[in-house]
Design an enzyme around this catalytic site. Structure first.
Site, PDB file in Angstrom:
ATOM      1  N   GLU A   1       0.865  -1.177   0.000  1.00 36.42           N
ATOM      2  CA  GLU A   1       0.000   0.000   0.000  1.00 36.42           C
ATOM      3  C   GLU A   1       0.897   1.221   0.000  1.00 36.42           C
ATOM      4  O   GLU A   1       1.448   1.603   1.030  1.00 36.42           O
ATOM      5  CB  GLU A   1      -0.919  -0.013   1.232  1.00 36.42           C
ATOM      6  CG  GLU A   1      -1.860  -1.206   1.284  1.00 36.42           C
ATOM      7  CD  GLU A   1      -2.825  -1.254   0.111  1.00 36.42           C
ATOM      8  OE1 GLU A   1      -2.980  -0.226  -0.590  1.00 36.42           O
ATOM      9  OE2 GLU A   1      -3.417  -2.318  -0.112  1.00 36.42           O
TER      10      GLU A   1
ATOM     11  N   CYS B   1      -1.925   9.249   2.518  1.00 35.82           N
ATOM     12  CA  CYS B   1      -1.475   8.680   1.247  1.00 35.82           C
ATOM     13  C   CYS B   1      -2.434   8.968   0.106  1.00 35.82           C
ATOM     14  O   CYS B   1      -2.025   9.036  -1.064  1.00 35.82           O
ATOM     15  CB  CYS B   1      -1.238   7.179   1.377  1.00 35.82           C
ATOM     16  SG  CYS B   1      -2.703   6.229   1.850  1.00 35.82           S
TER      17      CYS B   1
END
Length: 485
Positions: free
Chosen positions: A231, A265
Site C-alpha cells: 500500500e 497517502c
C-alpha cells in the site's frame, strides 16, 4: 523441511545475524508453532478476538489521543478520532457483521463434462502474517490490516514506525492485553529492525509506506517467496471540469487535503483546473480554508507536520518552486513555524515538471494548481506518469466523468469527493503500479490474508475413467465431436 528448520536455515545462511534478526526469528518461530497447533480458528474464536480488540480500543481512546498528540507535536483530537479511532472501530464492526458469510466455502460451477461432482473454494488462513505500519495514521494503519488478518484466522507480527513512539507504546500495551505474544506481537525499532523484519519468511507481508521503501520490502520478501501487499502512495490528482461551481468543488476535496496536515497517502496531491478559472479557484480555496481554520484559533488546534525532517523537506519544495518562478501562496493568517512544525495549507500556481513538488509525492499541506486547456491534455498528462493511488473528479457531467474513468488508471476514484473511499468498508483499498500491489478492507482484506484453496469433490459415482486410455474408443470420438469445436 519443517518451519522451524526453515527458519533455522535462514539464520545460519545470513552472513551476519544481528541480535534483532535472531529475536525476530524466534518470535516468528513461536507464532508459526502456535498456528500449526490451531491452523483453522473457529468463527467464534475470531469473533471473540475482534470484539475484545474493539473493547480495548474504546477503553484506551483517551490514552491514544494523548499519545498521537505528543507524536505530532500537536494533532487535532477530532482528526485522530475520525482518522484513527472511528476508522479502526468501523473496520472491526464491518468484519464482525460479515465474517460468517466470508468464511463459508464458496460454491463454483462444474461443467457437464465433469459431472457428477462439486467444486468449492475454501478460504484458509495463510499462517503468520507480517504488517509494517506507517506513522501518518499509526492506529488505523495498524489495526485495519490486523482486523483483516485476525478475521481470516491468522497470527500477526507488527512492525510499527519509529516516528510515533508514544502511540506505539499504547498500541503494544493494548494489543498485549488482548492477545498472547504467539498470536499478535508488536515490534519496535529503527531502519535496521525494519529491514530484518521484511526479510522474515512470513506467510504474507503487508507494507504501507512510500514507493521507494516498498521496492526494498518487496525485494527482501522475494528472497523467501513471501507474497506481498504493498500500500504505497504517489501523486493523486484532482480534476475540476469547466462547468462545476468552484465553491462546490472545493468543498468536496479540501478536507481530504487538510486533514492530518495533508499527511495522508490518498490526499489530493495537485489540481487540474481550467486555465481561465485558476484565479477563481485560488480565491475559493482561500475562503473555504479560512472558514474551516479561523485565525482566531491560531495554530494551537491544528495538526502539525510530524517532525523537523519532514517540515524541512516540505519547505524545500516551496523554496525551490519560488526560485524557479512559481507563485507560492500560504493561506490563512498564521505563518509556518519551524519550532512547532506548523504549516498552513500553501497553494502553488505556475509549477512545472522541473520542480520537485511536481515530481515527488508531497505528503503535506502543499497543493499545486495546474492549468489545462482541455480534458484530453489532462488525461495524457496523467497517463504519462505513474498510476496514482487516488483520482478525484469534480464534475456533475456524466460524459466528463465516464471519459476520465475509462481512459485513466488509478487505485481508486472519488467523484465529487476526495480520499474518503478509504473508509467505505465494503470497497477494496489498494494501488496499481507504483502506487501499490494488491488490496484489502472488507471482504478483499479477508481474502488477501487467506489462501483460496480449490476443492473438487466426487462421490461414489464417477464417469471420468471412460476417457482414460486406451484411446480410440467410441466415447473419445463422441467427446471430441461435441466438446472440441
Amino acid at each position: 523441511m519443517t518451519n522451524a528448520e526453515h527458519i533455522s536455515e535462514i539464520a545460519t545462511l545470513d552472513n551476519v545475524v544481528s541480535p534483532d534478526k535472531v529475536r525476530l526469528l524466534q518470535l516468528l518461530q513461536t507464532q508459526k508453532a502456535a498456528f500449526l497447533a490451531e491452523p483453522y480458528p473457529s468463527y467464534r474464536s475470531r469473533i471473540d478476538d475482534l470484539k475484545r480488540l474493539k473493547a480495548a480500543i474504546l477503553a484506551s481512546k483517551e490514552t491514544l489521543l494523548s499519545a498521537l498528540e505528543k507524536d505530532f507535536h500537536y494533532r487535532s483530537h477530532d482528526e485522530s478520532l475520525l482518522g484513527d479511532i472511528f476508522s479502526s472501530l468501523s473496520s472491526i464492526d464491518y468484519a464482525t457483521k460479515h465474517l460468517r458469510q466470508w468464511m463459508k466455502p464458496q460454491k463454483r460451477h462444474v461443467g457437464v463434462v465433469f459431472q457428477p461432482a462439486k467444486a468449492e473454494v475454501l478460504y484458509q488462513p495463510r499462517g503468520v502474517v507480517g504488517i509494517i505500519s506507517p506513522w501518518n495514521y499509526p492506529v488505523f494503519l495498524t489495526i485495519g490490516p490486523l482486523v483483516a488478518a485476525i478475521a481470516a484466522g491468522n497470527r500477526a507480527m507488527i512492525k510499527v514506525s519509529e516516528f510515533t513512539p508514544h502511540t506505539n507504546t499504547v498500541l503494544r500495551h493494548l494489543l498485549g492485553e488482548v492477545f498472547s505474544q504467539d498470536k499478535v506481537c508488536v515490534v519496535h525499532g529503527e531502519t535496521d529492525v525494519a529491514q530484518a523484519f521484511s526479510s522474515l519468511p512470513f506467510d504474507h507481508l503487508l507494507f504501507t509506506g512510500s514507493t521507494q521503501v516498498g521496492r526494498h520490502v518487496m525485494k527482501a520478501a522475494s528472497e523467501n517467496l513471501v507474497s506481498v501487499t504493498l500500500e504505497l502512495g504517489g501523486k493523486s490528482p484532482v480534476i475540476i471540469d469547466n462547468n462545476i461551481s468552484l465553491d462546490a468543488a472545493v468543498s468536496r476535496f479540501i478536507y481530504g487535503k487538510t486533514m492530518n496536515a495533508g499527511q495522508t497517502c490518498v490526499a489530493p496531491d495537485y489540481i487540474y483546473c481550467p486555465k481561465n478559472r485558476v484565479d477563481e479557484l485560488v480565491d475559493a480555496i482561500k475562503t473555504r480554508y479560512l472558514a474551516m481554520y479561523p485565525s482566531i484559533d491560531g495554530c494551537n488546534k491544528r495538526t502539525r507536520v510530524i517532525n523537523h525532517r519532514q517540515y524541512t523537506r516540505l519547505q524545500g519544495y516551496l523554496e525551490e518552486a519560488s526560485n524557479l518562478g512559481a507563485n507560492v501562496i500560504p493561506l490563512g493568517d498564521v505563518a509556518s513555524d519551524e519550532t512547532s512544525c506548523f504549516m498552513p495549507l500553501t497553494l502553488i500556481t505556475g509549477a512545472d515538471q522541473s520542480m520537485a513538488v511536481m515530481r515527488e509525492e508531497i505528503f503535506g499541506p502543499i497543493l499545486p494548481i495546474v492549468a489545462y486547456d482541455n480534458i484530453e491534455q489532462v488525461i495524457a498528462s496523467i497517463n504519462e506518469n505513474s498510476r496514482p493511488l487516488g483520482l478525484y473528479i469534480q464534475s456533475h457531467d456524466k460524459a466528463f466523468q465516464n471519459k476520465v474513468l475509462r481512459e485513466t488508471h488509478a487505485g481508486g476514484v472519488c467523484i465529487n469527493d476526495a480520499a474518503f473511499h478509504v473508509v467505505v468498508d465494503d470497497l477494496p483499498f489498494g494501488g496499481i503500479g507504483e502506487s501499490g500491489m494488491g488490496s484489502y478492507h472488507g471482504v478483499e482484506g479477508f481474502r488477501t490474508f487467506s489462501h483460496a484453496k480449490s476443492l473438487f469433490k466426487r462421490g461414489r459415482i464417477c464417469f471420468s475413467d471412460m476417457l482414460f486410455p486406451p484411446y480410440g474408443k467410441k466415447i473419445h470420438d463422441l467427446f471430441y465431436r461435441f466438446f472440441i469445436r
